[in-house]
Write an enzyme that holds these catalytic residues in place. Structure first.
Site, PDB file in Angstrom:
ATOM      1  N   ASN A 149      47.848 -39.922 -15.610  1.00 54.92           N
ATOM      2  CA  ASN A 149      47.361 -38.716 -14.927  1.00 54.92           C
ATOM      3  C   ASN A 149      46.293 -39.007 -13.870  1.00 54.92           C
ATOM      4  O   ASN A 149      46.275 -38.386 -12.807  1.00 54.92           O
ATOM      5  CB  ASN A 149      46.883 -37.674 -15.939  1.00 54.92           C
ATOM      6  CG  ASN A 149      45.694 -38.137 -16.735  1.00 54.92           C
ATOM      7  OD1 ASN A 149      45.603 -39.311 -17.111  1.00 54.92           O
ATOM      8  ND2 ASN A 149      44.769 -37.251 -16.984  1.00 54.92           N
ATOM      9  N   CYS A 281      43.033 -34.425 -18.933  1.00 54.58           N
ATOM     10  CA  CYS A 281      42.763 -34.192 -20.353  1.00 54.58           C
ATOM     11  C   CYS A 281      41.672 -33.149 -20.547  1.00 54.58           C
ATOM     12  O   CYS A 281      41.557 -32.562 -21.609  1.00 54.58           O
ATOM     13  CB  CYS A 281      42.349 -35.507 -21.007  1.00 54.58           C
ATOM     14  SG  CYS A 281      40.977 -36.290 -20.163  1.00 54.58           S
TER      15      CYS A 281
END
Ligand code: NAD
Length: 479
Positions: A149, A281
């Site tokens: 990510n 996250c």
């Protein structure tokens, strides 16, 4: 078609198997490069290179290590345009975001730990007649495994403290986003990092990652990724007594009290939900709103979410790019379907998008806002890790806290209130490694970073990271 290579002992090497994986550009769905499909043989070579480099590197003065790391930081900054473009093509995020967040932060990671090491000291505990002091030594060969990510951002967040403390590293970036790690290898070589101090092995998690977890000469593993993967690594590494730092998934609550600054809360909550396609996250994917302001907040929030225009990540007007893979696109769409099946209402978005032009076959989903589901529904319990947010009303502070704490996760939380006592009270009761009050994702690299419950074990950042990558030894001297 570019071919990525492993970086072992200062050399760029093909995988022992001779096999490569396809690397896709998420915005177009096209294969644009090849990634080594490495296995335990490549990991074994990397460990030998790291072991050979360790005696000299661990004996190198902190000043010299620091100088090399600052050179790496400077080269990353110098190559910002090239690295940002590579990150965007590989990951799917908007180019402006790679330029303003990912690549500057990668440089900052080397700069931060390259200077922090100069200020790292250990403790002394004098007692009557005796002096205890603590020696902190590097561990040896350590493993760093990172996700897709924030590719270079998180890869360097692990490598920098590991090498600053004198360890030699075997590192594995995600097979979905290997390109900037490959470019970093050349930068490290150019900056004068000795051969074998950093070794990068590309490939699949269950091949390369498992081989790293199993290798007897890798004595610590710093991992960021999914909770299930963290469990697999721990199962292998814990019985071998390896040191573990596990930064795992999240399902972060964002609590909006009626006494908040509504405009700020609505604006930042939209950023907190949809930045980087919701693939951070720390994203606030569950928004709990005090019932008396529910409608007003929802209206303002959606007004801000509508500004997240989806499209070609290379277009400066794009606020939300492509999802990282076809599998991830399917996962996100399946959760939108689950929300409908659970009785939820789609307040905004909910569909896949096929933009016109070069991105027509890319992996795009509209920013999606869901409401009408309880905190215990799957949509509010499981990590989706995409551009999907859920709105849930609450009546009391206790109810908000109980819903916020109701998932197995505990990474980050956001609280919106102008009431100082309430802010501190709620922050203390949230089961979370990080709490932001009236802000989101403000990062000071000195602070402890990590989660509780299924969001992980251990802390990164600041001296916590330098402590993780060193082994303390108490020496007691009779005076
Ligand atoms: P992932 O767990 O699938 O993969 C992460 C890395 O682990 C990749 O390099 C992968 O190849 C490797 N891997 C996969 N299986 C492995 C195995 N069996 N043994 C060893 N390594 C293995 O995660 P992802 O899909 O790349 O990333 C998304 C997840 O990461 C989300 O859950 C997200 O919340 C989490 N994440 C957490 C943080 C944090 O700081 N807590 C930060 C970013 C992402």
């Amino acid at each position: 078609m570019q071919t990525i290579l492993n970086f072992i002992g200062g050399e760029f090497l093909p995988p022992q198997s001779g096999n490569y994986l396809n690397n896709y550009e998420p915005a177009t769905g096209n294969i644009y490069s090849k990634v080594p499909d490495s296995d335990e043989r490549d990991v074994a070579l990397a460990v030998v290179a790291a072991k050979n480099a360790f005696p000299a590197w661990s004996a190198t003065s902190i000043e010299v290590r620091s100088e090399i790391m600052l050179r790496i930081a400077a080269l990353i900054t110098e190559r910002l345009e090239q690295l940002a473009l590579a990150e965007t093509i590989d990951q799917g995020k908007p180019l402006w975001l790679s330029k303003s967040m990912d690549i500057p932060r990668a440089a900052q990671n080397f700069h931060f730990f390259g200077t922090e090491i100069l200020h790292f000291a250990s403790e002394a505990h004098p007692t009557t007649g005796y002096l205890n002091y603590t020696l902190r030594s590097p561990i040896g060969v350590v493993g760093c495994i990172s996700p897709w990510n924030l590719p270079l951002y998180l890869f360097t967040w692990k490598i920098a403290p590991a090498i600053a403390t004198g360890n030699c590293v075997v590192a594995k970036p995600s097979e979905l986003t290997p390109m900037t790690a490959f470019l970093l290898a050349a930068i490290c070589k150019e900056a004068g990092l000795p051969a074998g101090v950093l070794n990068i092995v590309h490939g699949l998690g269950h091949e390369v990652g498992t081989a790293m977890s199993e290798h007897r000469d890798i004595h610590a593993i710093s991992f960021t990724g999914g909770t299930n993967t963290g469990q697999k690594i721990a199962k292998i590494a814990a019985p071998m007594f390896k040191k573990l730092s596990l930064e795992l998934g999240g399902k972060n609550p964002n609590i909006v009290f009626a006494d908040c600054n509504l405009s700020d809360a609505a604006l930042t909550s939209a950023r907190a939900a949809f930045t980087n396609q919701g693939e951070i996250c720390l994203c606030g994917s569950r928004i709990f709103i005090e019932r008396s302001i529910y409608s007003e907040f929802k209206e303002k929030f959606i007004e801000n979410v509508r500004k997240f225009t989806v499209g070609d990540p290379l277009d400066p007007a794009t606020r939300q790019g492509a999802l990282v893979s076809l599998a991830h696109l399917d996962k996100v769409l399946s959760y939108i379907q689950i929300a409908k099946d659970e009785g939820g209402t789609i307040a905004l978005g909910g569909n896949q998008i096929n933009p016109e032009g070069r991105c027509a076959n890319g992996w795009f989903v509209e920013p999606t806002v869901i409401e009408g589901l309880g905190a215990d529904c799957r949509i509010n319990q499981e990590e989706i890790f995409g551009p999907v947010v859920s709105l849930v009303p609450f009546d009391t502070e206790e109810e908000a806290l109980s819903m916020a704490n109701s998932t197995p996760y505990g990474l980050a939380a956001v609280v919106w209130t102008e009431n100082l006592s309430k802010a501190h009270r709620v922050a203390a009761k949230l089961e979370s490694g990080i709490v932001w009050i009236n802000c989101w994702m403000v990062r000071d690299l000195r602070t402890p970073f990590g989660g509780v419950k299924h969001s992980g074990v251990g802390r990164e950042g600041g001296f916590e990271a330098l402590k993780f990558f060193t082994e303390p030894k108490n020496v007691c001297v009779k005076m």
